[in-house]
Motif scaffolding. Structure first.
Motif: not given
Lengths: 240, 240
Positions: A2, A4, A6, A15, A54, A70, A72, A75, A157, A159, B76, B78-86, B88, B90, B93-94, B174
């Motif tokens: 995606a 996104i 970083l 990524v 992380l 991955y 969560f 972090a 999930n 997270f 949150v 940082l970790s979330l954005f990494y997940a989303l980058a790999t 979307l 995710y 779930q969040f 997103v």
DNA sequence: TTAGACATATTCATCTGATGAATATGATTT
DNA sequence: AAATCATATTCATCAGATGAATATGTCTAA
């Protein structure tokens, strides 16, 4: 992949290259003079250290750097532990979050439990009673952690599961800082038995209710006090 | 200072020295040959980079390094954005976590709202309608974020607030990756009006119910598709 | 043939030192 | 007193050297 962005050049690189969990990344030296990645070795190391903190990569000498699945949890763990190190009272807040989250995802998690999982839960309860009844007192922390995490094992999930994992890490870390009564633990496992019984009969509402009641036993934060460690040692003689 | 051990020498040092938010830490060079902190400048920089990524410190040339107020959001985020980058997906779930958390802490948050807060909420709704009715379409993302975060403003839980802040960061990120319909936004703000009305009459249950209904409008994840960006551009002409 | 000991090369770990860029601060000028 | 400017401090980034850990392949002995 995606779109996104970083902050970290290195993370963006990971990524973009679409490395998968388990894949080995280029060596630090290679990353250092990679043409797309315009950063020096020291910068690579800085950003790699962030990624390691992380829990995104495993970095070992000779084995190189490998991308991890991955999660969560790292972090959350890191940030939470920093908060707790500055003020233990943060535990109360995180504990409230944890309770609400477990309640919120309770039914979804219970529905996904297999018979094998239920047997495993039973095993933890038995092991816990064994420990509590043993002449040499050992608080069944491992079983406590495993019991709760097993319930949410199949929840889809990352997270929620990450938050819960970090919670148990913190729980273990604050354990020595708090006033803990032995009787507390027995009561907890009585509730765990009720939870499991209700799950087995498919009455997830009753299980949830037992869970909520059992969290009321958790009033650690209000009990935090100076010299708690010494107090705990006194309450936990090697033999009874 | 609690006896919680952190992996990072530097973070332990910060905690041990009992630096407070706003305090200036020693310079990197000083930390590099500090006798207690047995790490070199390069190691200091690595760990400082981790602390910076976690939002624990502000590090600027000449201004030095300053300790920030603790917040859960950066970790949150940082970790979330990494997940989303790999992946979307995710986000779904969040988003589920976010919804459950907002519901769980809804009443506690609503009880703490002042009249000024309610006026502020009203202001966001008005501003949003203004944007939606303007000839040049601008999606009121800022107001959307502010509306929800304001509701939880006084909640005494850094972790809940951190999760929600990170959620809105991700939401904005997103946004361009998803299929968004303009009508969607109007409906959202009708629900926001209902939420505010219910809050003002003190009927937090009704407000919560309206909130839950309004989250049903959020089905972004299932709509994620290739070329979503182009599609969005098409749906969002400069003028209508 | 196989298991174990060993040598070697790769890779990370850590440090030092150098140069450049940004900026807070105090000095200077108007 | 205000605005400008010079300077010193501090971070930003890089290059390179040395040491430690360890995966891997080699050799030896049972």
């Amino acid at each position: 992949m995606a779109d996104i962005q970083l902050d970290s050049h290195l993370l963006n690189f990971i990524v973009e290259q679409e490395y998968q969990p388990g894949d080995r990344l280029p060596t630090i030296a290679e990353l250092g003079d990679h043409e797309h990645l315009n950063i020096s070795v020291s910068k690579v190391r800085e950003q790699l250290e962030v990624a390691r903190a992380l829990g995104l990569v495993d970095v070992k000498s000779q084995a190189g750097t490998r991308l991890k699945e991955y999660s969560f949890a790292p972090a959350v763990h890191l940030s939470l532990f920093y908060a707790l190190a500055t003020d233990l009272r943060y535990f109360e807040q995180f504990s409230a979050l944890r309770t609400h989250v477990e309640v919120a995802f309770w039914h979804e998690a219970c529905r996904l439990l297999t018979d094998a999982d239920k047997d495993e839960l039973r095993g933890y309860i038995e092991a816990a009673w064994g420990k509590l009844n043993a002449p040499r007192i050992r608080i069944p922390n491992d079983e406590h952690r495993a019991f709760h995490l097993t319930i949410f094992r199949h929840l889809d999930n990352v997270f929620v599961k990450g938050l819960l994992e970090a919670y148990w890490d913190a729980y273990a870390a604050v354990e020595l800082n708090v006033y803990a009564e032995l009787t507390y633990h027995r009561e907890v496992w009585e509730y765990h038995q009720r939870i499991l019984d209700a799950i087995c009969t498919g009455d997830f509402d009753a299980a949830q209710e037992a869970y909520i009641q059992h969290t009321r036993l958790l009033h650690y934060p209000t009990r935090i006090q100076a010299g708690a460690e010494a107090h705990l040692a006194e309450k936990l003689p090697d033999t009874v």
